[in-house]
Structure formats: structure tokens, C-alpha cells
Scaffold this motif. Structure first.
Motif, PDB file in Angstrom:
ATOM      1  N   LEU A 254       1.342   4.249   1.653  1.00  0.00           N
ATOM      2  CA  LEU A 254       1.442   2.828   2.144  1.00  0.00           C
ATOM      3  C   LEU A 254       0.963   1.708   0.997  1.00  0.00           C
ATOM      4  O   LEU A 254       1.427   0.550   0.863  1.00  0.00           O
ATOM      5  CB  LEU A 254       0.522   2.290   3.455  1.00  0.00           C
ATOM      6  N   SER A 255       0.006   2.123   0.142  1.00  0.00           N
ATOM      7  CA  SER A 255      -0.522   1.166  -0.947  1.00  0.00           C
ATOM      8  C   SER A 255       0.590   0.688  -1.657  1.00  0.00           C
ATOM      9  O   SER A 255       0.414  -0.351  -2.430  1.00  0.00           O
ATOM     10  CB  SER A 255      -1.773   1.753  -1.576  1.00  0.00           C
ATOM     11  N   ARG A 256       1.630   1.473  -1.840  1.00  0.00           N
ATOM     12  CA  ARG A 256       2.849   1.154  -2.587  1.00  0.00           C
ATOM     13  C   ARG A 256       3.211  -0.099  -2.370  1.00  0.00           C
ATOM     14  O   ARG A 256       3.965  -1.003  -3.227  1.00  0.00           O
ATOM     15  CB  ARG A 256       3.913   2.233  -2.846  1.00  0.00           C
ATOM     16  N   GLY A 257       3.322  -0.530  -1.022  1.00  0.00           N
ATOM     17  CA  GLY A 257       3.863  -1.936  -0.503  1.00  0.00           C
ATOM     18  C   GLY A 257       2.902  -2.768  -0.337  1.00  0.00           C
ATOM     19  O   GLY A 257       3.511  -3.921   0.150  1.00  0.00           O
ATOM     20  N   LYS A 258       1.690  -2.750  -0.729  1.00  0.00           N
ATOM     21  CA  LYS A 258       0.607  -3.965  -0.387  1.00  0.00           C
ATOM     22  C   LYS A 258       0.781  -5.069  -1.052  1.00  0.00           C
ATOM     23  O   LYS A 258       0.852  -6.062  -0.531  1.00  0.00           O
ATOM     24  CB  LYS A 258      -0.631  -3.289  -0.354  1.00  0.00           C
ATOM     25  N   THR A 259       1.256  -4.985  -2.275  1.00  0.00           N
ATOM     26  CA  THR A 259       1.584  -5.976  -3.321  1.00  0.00           C
ATOM     27  C   THR A 259       3.022  -6.710  -2.679  1.00  0.00           C
ATOM     28  O   THR A 259       2.772  -8.011  -2.724  1.00  0.00           O
ATOM     29  CB  THR A 259       1.874  -5.732  -4.683  1.00  0.00           C
ATOM     30  N   TYR A 260       3.793  -6.121  -2.548  1.00  0.00           N
ATOM     31  CA  TYR A 260       5.184  -6.755  -1.912  1.00  0.00           C
ATOM     32  C   TYR A 260       4.547  -7.625  -0.613  1.00  0.00           C
ATOM     33  O   TYR A 260       5.168  -8.569  -0.298  1.00  0.00           O
ATOM     34  CB  TYR A 260       5.851  -5.612  -1.540  1.00  0.00           C
ATOM     35  N   ALA A 261       3.880  -6.684   0.294  1.00  0.00           N
ATOM     36  CA  ALA A 261       3.539  -7.571   1.614  1.00  0.00           C
ATOM     37  C   ALA A 261       2.584  -8.740   1.357  1.00  0.00           C
ATOM     38  O   ALA A 261       2.691  -9.788   2.188  1.00  0.00           O
ATOM     39  CB  ALA A 261       2.938  -6.568   2.485  1.00  0.00           C
ATOM     40  N   ARG A 262       1.733  -8.759   0.312  1.00  0.00           N
ATOM     41  CA  ARG A 262       0.966 -10.025   0.024  1.00  0.00           C
ATOM     42  C   ARG A 262       1.664 -11.149  -0.628  1.00  0.00           C
ATOM     43  O   ARG A 262       1.433 -12.335  -0.400  1.00  0.00           O
ATOM     44  CB  ARG A 262      -0.381  -9.516  -0.784  1.00  0.00           C
ATOM     45  N   SER A 263       2.430 -10.660  -1.414  1.00  0.00           N
ATOM     46  CA  SER A 263       3.222 -11.733  -2.285  1.00  0.00           C
ATOM     47  C   SER A 263       4.336 -12.300  -1.598  1.00  0.00           C
ATOM     48  O   SER A 263       4.933 -13.096  -2.046  1.00  0.00           O
ATOM     49  CB  SER A 263       3.681 -11.135  -3.474  1.00  0.00           C
ATOM     50  N   GLY A 264       4.829 -11.935  -0.282  1.00  0.00           N
ATOM     51  CA  GLY A 264       5.761 -12.706   0.375  1.00  0.00           C
ATOM     52  C   GLY A 264       7.266 -12.080   0.162  1.00  0.00           C
ATOM     53  O   GLY A 264       8.245 -12.950  -0.009  1.00  0.00           O
ATOM     54  N   GLN A 265       7.425 -10.848  -0.236  1.00  0.00           N
ATOM     55  CA  GLN A 265       8.731 -10.185  -0.716  1.00  0.00           C
ATOM     56  C   GLN A 265       9.589  -9.889   0.496  1.00  0.00           C
ATOM     57  O   GLN A 265      10.757  -9.630   0.238  1.00  0.00           O
ATOM     58  CB  GLN A 265       8.531  -9.037  -1.669  1.00  0.00           C
ATOM     59  N   ILE A 266       9.134 -10.161   1.701  1.00  0.00           N
ATOM     60  CA  ILE A 266       9.812  -9.921   2.928  1.00  0.00           C
ATOM     61  C   ILE A 266      10.796 -11.134   3.372  1.00  0.00           C
ATOM     62  O   ILE A 266      10.195 -12.160   3.676  1.00  0.00           O
ATOM     63  CB  ILE A 266       8.988  -9.057   4.102  1.00  0.00           C
ATOM     64  N   VAL A 267      12.085 -11.081   3.437  1.00  0.00           N
ATOM     65  CA  VAL A 267      12.854 -12.126   3.531  1.00  0.00           C
ATOM     66  C   VAL A 267      12.939 -12.525   5.004  1.00  0.00           C
ATOM     67  O   VAL A 267      12.770 -13.661   5.517  1.00  0.00           O
ATOM     68  CB  VAL A 267      14.139 -11.971   3.097  1.00  0.00           C
ATOM     69  N   SER A 268      13.009 -11.414   5.810  1.00  0.00           N
ATOM     70  CA  SER A 268      13.132 -11.566   7.326  1.00  0.00           C
ATOM     71  C   SER A 268      12.615 -10.305   7.912  1.00  0.00           C
ATOM     72  O   SER A 268      12.542  -9.266   7.133  1.00  0.00           O
ATOM     73  CB  SER A 268      14.448 -11.756   7.684  1.00  0.00           C
ATOM     74  N   LEU A 269      12.325 -10.508   9.302  1.00  0.00           N
ATOM     75  CA  LEU A 269      11.584  -9.325  10.052  1.00  0.00           C
ATOM     76  C   LEU A 269      12.205  -9.508  11.599  1.00  0.00           C
ATOM     77  O   LEU A 269      12.024 -10.649  12.130  1.00  0.00           O
ATOM     78  CB  LEU A 269      10.115  -9.144   9.928  1.00  0.00           C
ATOM     79  N   ASP A 270      12.962  -8.671  12.021  1.00  0.00           N
ATOM     80  CA  ASP A 270      13.450  -8.686  13.601  1.00  0.00           C
ATOM     81  C   ASP A 270      12.803  -7.411  14.169  1.00  0.00           C
ATOM     82  O   ASP A 270      13.122  -6.354  13.666  1.00  0.00           O
ATOM     83  CB  ASP A 270      14.987  -8.870  13.398  1.00  0.00           C
TER      84      ASP A 270
END
Length: 284
Positions: free
Chosen positions: A55-71
Motif C-alpha cells: 500500500l505504501s506505493r500509493g501513499k504519495t499519490y493519495a496525499r498529493s491529490g492524484q485521484i481525479v474522481s471516486l464513486d
């Protein structure tokens, strides 16, 4: 350097992800993502399933706002995650939906004690719900086997990739602020579940036998005595001192570099425990 051609790699070699304006991000850059027991349990279950170690691979993405949308809907959480390529990747995390007989057993068990509905309405998931579901042979959290599915449109063969991992972190934080997140994935959103619990309680009350009438003349000897039996009032739901801060939109104001709600949490904790929280407030 990977032996695969650049177009078959997860992201272009040496490239940085394209920044997302107004992207969705987790709001705990300094602290643990999971603040509630059910969110922490969700992450620990993922670790037991062999997912947590990556999971740690995606922590930077999650913190920097790389998620465009979530449903989030029954059976799946679907997101768009921006990498280095122009087109965002499509991420899907699936959780098996309980069928009608399973949900009927769950609703009957929850409706039998109004305390569960009160706790859910208060924004918390009582720990007892895990034991209750276990007695039914079910679990709110992912189980080994085919209960959990993961899919991403990126070419990375590692599961979870950084895009899936980022969405897992965001799901964990959503579980913190909305205890109905996992219930929604299992097939019942907030409105539908609370309505079903109300209907189940009304049905049970309608079928309960009315107490037999007793003439006043037959009760004169013990009329002024306290009843020997009675209904025990439901115990109040236990909530975190700062639970209300998770239910309101984040204000635009900040306390230095911290969010205003994070700065207020020690104060709420002190109000709930004045003797133990004096030092915390002094450090705010």
C-alpha cells in the motif's frame, strides 16, 4: 531500467505524474490515515490478505491529490487516478455484495437492538457489530477468497499498483468520516439501511403480543411498588470526542500549517476528558 518497452511500463520512465487541479486527496499528511477502529481494521485486513505490504506505493499519490474522481456504490469503488500519461487510469476495487437472505439476517439482527441504529446515526460503528456479523457467518471487512477484487487499467502487473493503493488509502479515510462506506459496498447505503431497520422494527412491534389488561382492584397491594422487571434502556453509543469534526465540511480557515479541524481535535478531547486533556490543549 525495465526490459519492457516504455509504452508497456506503468508510467513513462523518469516521468512525474501530471498534477491534478482540485484532485481528491487524503487529509492526514502527518498522521496515520486510520483514526477509527473500523478504518484501522480495514487496513489490517488488507495486510492479512497480502495487500497491505504494497500500500505504501500509493501513499504519495493519495496525499498529493492524484485521484481525479471516486464513486462508491454497491459492490465497487471506481476511481480515475492520474499518472504520468495524459489519460487517467481507471481503478476498480470490488467487494462482494451480500445477497437478499444475508441482508435480511443482518437487518433483523441490527433491528433487534435499537442501539446499533443509534450508533450508526451518531457516525460510529460499534465494535460489537463485528461479533454480531461473525455469529451470522459474515464479515463487514474483506475475507480471503473471492470477496475482494482489484483492477487497474495501467500496464503494471503488480497488484496492487500505486493507483490501486492510492484508492485504498482514500477508502480507508472515507471509512473514518462515513461509517456507511463499507455497508454501501456490501449493498446498502445509509438511507436504504436505516429505512429497512425502521421497517423491521415496526414489523416486529406489530407482531408483539399486547400485555394483558389488569384490573386496578387486583393491583392495589403493589400499586405503589417499583416494578420487578422492565425493559433496560439501550446503552448510549460511544463516539470519538471529535466525531462531529468528521461530519462537517472542512472550513477554509487554517491553524498555521494544520487544518482547523485537526487543531480542534485536542480541544474536543479535553472537553470529553478534562483531567487527561489539559496538557494537550496547552500544546495547541
Amino acid at each position: 531500467m525495465s526490459d519492457r518497452p516504455f509504452w508497456a511500463q506503468e508510467d513513462y520512465a523518469g516521468g512525474r505524474p501530471i498534477r491534478v487541479e482540485g484532485g481528491i486527496r487524503i487529509h492526514a499528511p502527518k498522521h496515520a490515515v486510520a483514526r477509527s477502529w473500523w478504518s484501522a481494521r480495514f487496513l489490517s485486513v488488507l495486510d492479512q490478505l497480502g495487500v497491505g505490504g504494497r500500500l505504501s506505493r500509493g501513499k504519495t499519490y493519495a496525499r498529493s491529490g492524484q485521484i481525479v474522481s471516486l464513486d462508491i456504490d454497491a459492490g465497487a469503488a471506481v476511481a480515475l487516478v492520474q499518472g504520468t500519461r495524459p489519460q487517467p487510469y481507471r481503478v476498480r476495487i470490488g467487494l462482494r455484495v451480500w445477497d437478499k437472505p444475508e441482508w435480511r439476517r443482518v437487518e433483523e439482527a441490527l433491528a433487534a437492538d435499537a442501539w446499533y441504529a443509534a450508533a450508526l446515526l451518531a457516525g460510529t460503528v460499534p465494535t460489537e457489530i463485528e461479533e454480531l456479523l461473525g455469529e451470522l457467518g459474515m464479515s463487514l471487512f474483506p475475507e480471503p477468497g473471492n470477496d475482494l477484487s482489484q483492477d487497474c487499467s495501467c500496464p503494471d502487473v503488480t497488484v496492487p499498483c500505486k493507483h490501486l493503493a492510492a484508492v485504498f488509502y482514500l477508502l480507508a479515510e472515507r471509512c473514518d468520516t462515513d461509517p456507511f462506506t463499507l455497508l454501501t459496498l456490501r449493498g446498502r447505503d445509509r438511507a436504504a439501511l436505516l429505512e429497512r431497520l425502521r421497517e423491521e422494527r415496526d414489523r416486529a412491534a406489530g407482531t408483539a403480543a399486547a400485555p394483558a389488561a389488569v384490573a386496578l382492584a387486583d393491583r392495589l397491594d403493589d400499586f405503589w411498588s417499583a416494578p420487578t422487571t422492565g425493559t433496560v434502556p439501550p446503552r448510549p453509543p460511544e463516539t470519538e470526542p471529535g466525531a462531529v469534526l468528521d461530519q462537517v465540511p472542512e472550513p477554509g480557515l487554517r491553524a498555521g500549517r494544520d487544518r482547523l479541524t485537526d487543531a480542534l481535535r485536542p480541544i474536543y478531547a479535553t472537553l470529553a476528558d478534562p483531567e487527561g486533556g489539559t496538557e494537550r490543549v496547552g500544546n495547541v
